[in-house]
Design a protein around this motif. Structure first.
Motif, PDB file in Angstrom:
ATOM      1  N   GLU A  50       0.610  -0.952   0.275  1.00 43.35           N
ATOM      2  CA  GLU A  50      -0.308  -0.218   0.040  1.00 43.35           C
ATOM      3  C   GLU A  50       0.640   1.430  -0.505  1.00 43.35           C
ATOM      4  O   GLU A  50       0.335   2.232  -0.684  1.00 43.35           O
ATOM      5  CB  GLU A  50      -0.933  -0.415   0.821  1.00 43.35           C
ATOM      6  N   SER A  51       1.957   1.442   0.813  1.00 45.62           N
ATOM      7  CA  SER A  51       2.947   2.562   0.691  1.00 45.62           C
ATOM      8  C   SER A  51       3.698   2.829  -0.643  1.00 45.62           C
ATOM      9  O   SER A  51       3.686   4.211  -0.594  1.00 45.62           O
ATOM     10  CB  SER A  51       4.229   1.703   2.001  1.00 45.62           C
ATOM     11  N   ARG A  52       3.915   1.656  -0.900  1.00 43.35           N
ATOM     12  CA  ARG A  52       4.565   1.595  -2.707  1.00 43.35           C
ATOM     13  C   ARG A  52       3.461   2.187  -3.296  1.00 43.35           C
ATOM     14  O   ARG A  52       4.024   3.387  -3.978  1.00 43.35           O
ATOM     15  CB  ARG A  52       4.656   0.143  -3.322  1.00 43.35           C
ATOM     16  N   ARG A  53       2.109   1.700  -3.699  1.00 38.35           N
ATOM     17  CA  ARG A  53       1.147   2.453  -4.414  1.00 38.35           C
ATOM     18  C   ARG A  53       1.247   3.973  -3.841  1.00 38.35           C
ATOM     19  O   ARG A  53       0.920   4.571  -4.605  1.00 38.35           O
ATOM     20  CB  ARG A  53      -0.091   1.668  -4.034  1.00 38.35           C
ATOM     21  N   ALA A  69      15.345  -2.122  -1.509  1.00 33.12           N
ATOM     22  CA  ALA A  69      17.607  -2.270  -0.223  1.00 33.12           C
ATOM     23  C   ALA A  69      17.379  -0.929   0.281  1.00 33.12           C
ATOM     24  O   ALA A  69      17.932  -1.381   1.250  1.00 33.12           O
ATOM     25  CB  ALA A  69      18.923  -1.728  -1.891  1.00 33.12           C
ATOM     26  N   MET A  70      16.005  -0.737   0.656  1.00 31.27           N
ATOM     27  CA  MET A  70      16.328   0.585   1.577  1.00 31.27           C
ATOM     28  C   MET A  70      16.467   0.432   3.072  1.00 31.27           C
ATOM     29  O   MET A  70      14.891  -0.884   3.091  1.00 31.27           O
ATOM     30  CB  MET A  70      15.188   1.429   1.399  1.00 31.27           C
ATOM     31  N   GLU A  75       9.056   3.399   7.298  1.00 27.52           N
ATOM     32  CA  GLU A  75       9.032   5.439   7.928  1.00 27.52           C
ATOM     33  C   GLU A  75       9.951   5.998   6.815  1.00 27.52           C
ATOM     34  O   GLU A  75       9.589   7.370   6.921  1.00 27.52           O
ATOM     35  CB  GLU A  75      10.645   5.076   8.502  1.00 27.52           C
ATOM     36  N   ARG A  76      10.630   5.378   5.768  1.00 24.96           N
ATOM     37  CA  ARG A  76      10.932   6.273   4.232  1.00 24.96           C
ATOM     38  C   ARG A  76       9.982   6.655   3.722  1.00 24.96           C
ATOM     39  O   ARG A  76       9.791   7.591   3.281  1.00 24.96           O
ATOM     40  CB  ARG A  76      12.189   5.819   3.537  1.00 24.96           C
ATOM     41  N   VAL A  77       9.421   5.441   3.631  1.00 25.68           N
ATOM     42  CA  VAL A  77       7.890   5.856   3.075  1.00 25.68           C
ATOM     43  C   VAL A  77       6.560   6.750   3.270  1.00 25.68           C
ATOM     44  O   VAL A  77       6.846   7.498   2.859  1.00 25.68           O
ATOM     45  CB  VAL A  77       7.052   4.745   2.696  1.00 25.68           C
ATOM     46  N   ALA A  82       5.722  12.436   3.529  1.00 26.88           N
ATOM     47  CA  ALA A  82       5.128  13.614   4.412  1.00 26.88           C
ATOM     48  C   ALA A  82       5.597  14.780   4.202  1.00 26.88           C
ATOM     49  O   ALA A  82       5.416  16.244   3.630  1.00 26.88           O
ATOM     50  CB  ALA A  82       5.658  13.733   5.984  1.00 26.88           C
ATOM     51  N   GLU A  83       6.792  15.054   3.325  1.00 25.77           N
ATOM     52  CA  GLU A  83       8.001  15.681   2.548  1.00 25.77           C
ATOM     53  C   GLU A  83       6.977  16.136   1.164  1.00 25.77           C
ATOM     54  O   GLU A  83       7.030  17.546   1.091  1.00 25.77           O
ATOM     55  CB  GLU A  83       9.560  15.273   2.862  1.00 25.77           C
TER      56      GLU A  83
END
Length: 95
Positions: A50-53, A69-70, A75-77, A82-83
Motif C-alpha cells: 500500500e505504501s508503494r502504491r 534495498a532501503m 518509515e522512509r515511505v 509527508a515531505e
C-alpha cells in the motif's frame, strides 16, 4: 467477547499487572493494546504494498528493487509522503 487463559510465568503476570495498573487498565486490556501494536508478516507485506502504491500516486519514481534495498522502508515511505505533502502545501497544491 470470550475470555481466554494464557499461561505465563508468575513474574510475567506480575509485570503485566504492574504495567496495567500504571496505565489504568486491566491485564487483558494491556495485552490487547500490546498485541494491536505488533503486525503479522502478512500485515506488514500489505502495508509495504500500500505504501508503494501511495508513493507512486505522489509521482515518486522508484522501483521495488530500490525500495527493497532501503532500510526502514515504511518509515522512509511515510517521511517522503509527508515531505511531498509539505511541498504541496507550500505551493498551494496539497496532495
Amino acid at each position: 467477547m470470550s475470555d481466554s487463559t494464557i499461561k505465563v510465568p508468575d513474574s510475567t503476570r506480575d509485570h503485566l499487572a504492574a504495567l496495567a495498573k500504571e496505565r489504568g487498565m486491566t491485564i487483558g486490556g494491556l495485552v490487547t493494546a500490546l498485541a494491536n501494536q505488533e503486525h503479522t508478516a502478512e500485515q506488514l507485506a500489505e502495508r509495504v504494498q500500500e505504501s508503494r502504491r501511495l508513493m507512486r500516486g505522489y509521482g515518486i519514481e522508484i522501483d521495488d528493487s530500490e525500495l527493497d534495498a532501503m532500510p526502514n522502508v515504511l518509515e522512509r515511505v511515510y517521511a517522503v509522503a509527508a515531505e511531498k505533502s509539505v511541498q504541496g502545501l507550500k505551493r498551494g497544491t496539497a496532495a
